[in-house]
Design an enzyme around this catalytic site. Sequence first.
Site, PDB file in Angstrom:
ATOM      1  N   HIS A  91      28.527 -24.764  20.161  1.00  0.00           N
ATOM      2  CA  HIS A  91      28.953 -24.470  18.787  1.00  0.00           C
ATOM      3  C   HIS A  91      28.883 -22.983  18.501  1.00  0.00           C
ATOM      4  CE1 HIS A  91      25.186 -23.273  16.758  1.00  0.00           C
ATOM      5  NE2 HIS A  91      24.567 -24.117  17.569  1.00  0.00           N
ATOM      6  N   CYS A  92      29.693 -22.557  17.550  1.00  0.00           N
ATOM      7  CA  CYS A  92      29.554 -21.236  16.939  1.00  0.00           C
ATOM      8  C   CYS A  92      29.381 -21.486  15.442  1.00  0.00           C
ATOM      9  CB  CYS A  92      30.754 -20.346  17.258  1.00  0.00           C
ATOM     10  SG  CYS A  92      32.352 -21.049  16.794  1.00  0.00           S
ATOM     11  N   ASN A  93      29.772 -20.568  14.607  1.00  0.00           N
ATOM     12  CA  ASN A  93      29.571 -20.789  13.176  1.00  0.00           C
ATOM     13  C   ASN A  93      30.545 -21.845  12.646  1.00  0.00           C
ATOM     14  OD1 ASN A  93      28.828 -20.672  10.527  1.00  0.00           O
ATOM     15  ND2 ASN A  93      29.193 -18.481  10.255  1.00  0.00           N
TER      16      ASN A  93
END
Length: 250
Positions: A121-123
């Site tokens: 995941h990222c933001n």
Amino acid sequence: MNITAPPMSIDEIKSVIQGPGDVEWRYEMRRECQEILPGLWLGPFVASKSLETLQLLGITHIVCIRDAKEAFSVRPRFEQHFRYMTLDVEDNEEQNLIRLFPGAKAFIDTAISQGGRVLVHCNGGISLSPAFVVMFVMQFYQISWEDALHLVQNRRYCISPNGGFLTQIKEYEAIYKANLAVAAYPAAQRTVSRRKRADEDDDEDSNRYFQSLWTRCRNTHNCHLIYSDDDRKRALVSTDQDPDPNAMET
């Protein structure tokens, strides 16, 4: 360790790229994570904040990719429950993802090979983390960057890597295919090629030596060097003295 999918027919590969046809994408699903391939999930940071959801999905490892400016909020939350890899990057088109990818891939490979499940995941789960997942999928199935991008988009419809990341995804296709070609090249043939190059280098060195010797001799003693394939080095025959008038001419 490089995990790859088992050999598949063209029709099987097309089916995998197409993905499940019975999924109706809803806007709210942007805030959830989706399974891209067995053992690999992709989503936004918000999906990593629910311990209950992560445990329900059987997640064991998490790759947290964040812009350095987001470190205060986008961070590991449950280090006592999951193994984390955190990558601090810049979420812009200039960020070099290819340099960081091998470490992330090794982390994912190890987790999946041990029966684990990984969330990347990222933001927002829109551009940065999908770029990593597309590169992973590309090498896992040994497919083109376009097919890998479509495969991920058919499972998480909202992804859209920025222009710089998309360029690097394209470049990575050439990199992983070159590595495959090198790995497939027979080791014995590589040894022969190296030996052949070494022999050629020896011949080159020898030729340079004799050329240098001949030049030195010619400049200082007015000599010529006679050698054959069987006996490369023979005596230098001087031509400083006048020829014997009684010698036979040929």
